[in-house]
Design a protein around this motif. Structure first.
Motif, PDB file in Angstrom:
ATOM      1  N   PRO A 104      -1.386 -11.889  -4.543  1.00 44.69           N
ATOM      2  CA  PRO A 104      -0.379 -10.864  -4.259  1.00 44.69           C
ATOM      3  C   PRO A 104      -0.202 -10.713  -2.747  1.00 44.69           C
ATOM      4  CG  PRO A 104      -1.990 -10.060  -5.845  1.00 44.69           C
ATOM      5  CD  PRO A 104      -2.508 -11.355  -5.305  1.00 44.69           C
ATOM      6  N   ARG A 105       1.019 -10.520  -2.320  1.00 40.66           N
ATOM      7  CA  ARG A 105       1.314 -10.319  -0.898  1.00 40.66           C
ATOM      8  C   ARG A 105       1.036  -8.863  -0.556  1.00 40.66           C
ATOM      9  NH1 ARG A 105       3.876 -13.175   2.868  1.00 40.66           N
ATOM     10  NH2 ARG A 105       4.711 -14.668   1.372  1.00 40.66           N
ATOM     11  N   MET A 106       0.393  -8.645   0.570  1.00 41.05           N
ATOM     12  CA  MET A 106       0.108  -7.292   1.037  1.00 41.05           C
ATOM     13  C   MET A 106       1.219  -6.829   1.975  1.00 41.05           C
ATOM     14  SD  MET A 106      -2.658  -6.693  -0.575  1.00 41.05           S
ATOM     15  CE  MET A 106      -3.055  -5.119   0.137  1.00 41.05           C
ATOM     16  N   ALA A 107       1.420  -5.533   2.035  1.00 39.43           N
ATOM     17  CA  ALA A 107       2.403  -4.963   2.952  1.00 39.43           C
ATOM     18  C   ALA A 107       1.928  -5.179   4.389  1.00 39.43           C
ATOM     19  CB  ALA A 107       2.564  -3.474   2.672  1.00 39.43           C
ATOM     20  N   PRO A 108       2.847  -5.297   5.329  1.00 43.70           N
ATOM     21  CA  PRO A 108       2.451  -5.479   6.735  1.00 43.70           C
ATOM     22  C   PRO A 108       1.481  -4.377   7.167  1.00 43.70           C
ATOM     23  CG  PRO A 108       4.814  -5.763   6.488  1.00 43.70           C
ATOM     24  CD  PRO A 108       4.297  -5.260   5.164  1.00 43.70           C
ATOM     25  N   PHE A 125      -1.607  -4.090   6.151  1.00 42.55           N
ATOM     26  CA  PHE A 125      -2.660  -3.899   5.161  1.00 42.55           C
ATOM     27  C   PHE A 125      -3.327  -5.238   4.880  1.00 42.55           C
ATOM     28  CE2 PHE A 125       0.185  -0.376   4.420  1.00 42.55           C
ATOM     29  CZ  PHE A 125      -0.690   0.694   4.235  1.00 42.55           C
ATOM     30  N   SER A 126      -4.638  -5.207   4.669  1.00 44.46           N
ATOM     31  CA  SER A 126      -5.335  -6.440   4.304  1.00 44.46           C
ATOM     32  C   SER A 126      -5.800  -6.326   2.856  1.00 44.46           C
ATOM     33  CB  SER A 126      -6.518  -6.690   5.242  1.00 44.46           C
ATOM     34  OG  SER A 126      -7.414  -5.603   5.182  1.00 44.46           O
ATOM     35  N   ALA A 127      -5.898  -7.449   2.209  1.00 45.46           N
ATOM     36  CA  ALA A 127      -6.298  -7.480   0.799  1.00 45.46           C
ATOM     37  C   ALA A 127      -7.775  -7.148   0.684  1.00 45.46           C
ATOM     38  CB  ALA A 127      -6.023  -8.863   0.222  1.00 45.46           C
ATOM     39  N   PRO A 128      -8.157  -6.416  -0.350  1.00 42.34           N
ATOM     40  CA  PRO A 128      -9.583  -6.197  -0.584  1.00 42.34           C
ATOM     41  C   PRO A 128     -10.247  -7.525  -0.931  1.00 42.34           C
ATOM     42  CG  PRO A 128      -8.277  -5.341  -2.409  1.00 42.34           C
ATOM     43  CD  PRO A 128      -7.318  -5.795  -1.357  1.00 42.34           C
ATOM     44  N   PRO A 129     -11.544  -7.672  -0.648  1.00 42.76           N
ATOM     45  CA  PRO A 129     -12.197  -8.971  -0.807  1.00 42.76           C
ATOM     46  C   PRO A 129     -12.444  -9.421  -2.243  1.00 42.76           C
ATOM     47  CG  PRO A 129     -13.770  -7.322  -0.119  1.00 42.76           C
ATOM     48  CD  PRO A 129     -12.431  -6.667  -0.091  1.00 42.76           C
ATOM     49  N   GLY A 130     -12.448  -8.552  -3.227  1.00 43.69           N
ATOM     50  CA  GLY A 130     -12.768  -8.945  -4.603  1.00 43.69           C
ATOM     51  C   GLY A 130     -11.556  -9.391  -5.396  1.00 43.69           C
ATOM     52  N   PRO A 131     -11.794  -9.806  -6.640  1.00 43.20           N
ATOM     53  CA  PRO A 131     -10.711 -10.330  -7.482  1.00 43.20           C
ATOM     54  C   PRO A 131      -9.855  -9.252  -8.143  1.00 43.20           C
ATOM     55  CG  PRO A 131     -12.763 -10.394  -8.689  1.00 43.20           C
ATOM     56  CD  PRO A 131     -13.099  -9.941  -7.273  1.00 43.20           C
ATOM     57  N   GLU A 132     -10.179  -7.978  -7.954  1.00 48.44           N
ATOM     58  CA  GLU A 132      -9.467  -6.907  -8.651  1.00 48.44           C
ATOM     59  C   GLU A 132      -7.966  -6.955  -8.416  1.00 48.44           C
ATOM     60  OE1 GLU A 132     -12.216  -6.385  -6.734  1.00 48.44           O
ATOM     61  OE2 GLU A 132     -13.610  -6.151  -8.410  1.00 48.44           O
ATOM     62  N   LEU A 133      -7.547  -7.294  -7.208  1.00 43.80           N
ATOM     63  CA  LEU A 133      -6.121  -7.337  -6.890  1.00 43.80           C
ATOM     64  C   LEU A 133      -5.394  -8.412  -7.703  1.00 43.80           C
ATOM     65  CD1 LEU A 133      -3.980  -5.968  -5.134  1.00 43.80           C
ATOM     66  CD2 LEU A 133      -4.417  -7.697  -3.398  1.00 43.80           C
TER      67      LEU A 133
END
Length: 106
Positions: free
Chosen positions: A53-57, A59-67
């Motif tokens: 998934p692309r994150m909004a400018p 914001f960084s993605a959380p490190p786990g697979p939940e996203l």
């Protein structure tokens, strides 16, 4: 090239059914690795593309697979996982890395 391991699998809707897809951790986030290609000479297996998934400018993605479970509520067309294009309507929603510089040993 960076060596990675399959971190796990996620169940996703596809084509009226459900498939299990590998995911890897790379660059401090989880990515779907839908197609692997094998280089028999080197004994390495590489993902054809990585999808997340692309994150909004800003914001960084959380490190786990939940996203990655976002894709369970937002089914993606099979072509996004297998072909070398991103449908225009998904360009702002997904991030795709073609031929990422990663591998795993067979």
């Amino acid at each position: 090239m960076e060596e990675i391991e399959i971190a796990g699998q996620v169940m996703l809707p596809m084509g009226g059914g459900v498939v299990t897809m590998d995911y890897v951790n790379w660059q401090n986030r989880s990515w779907l690795a839908p197609v692997w290609i094998e280089d028999i000479a080197s004994g390495q297996i590489r993902p054809l593309r990585l999808v997340a998934p692309r994150m909004a400018p800003g914001f960084s993605a959380p490190p786990g697979p939940e996203l990655l479970h976002t894709f369970q509520q937002m089914p993606l067309p099979e072509s996004l996982y297998q072909q070398g294009h991103i449908p225009a309507e998904l360009a702002n929603l997904v991030m795709v890395v073609e031929n990422p510089p990663v591998f795993r040993t067979a």
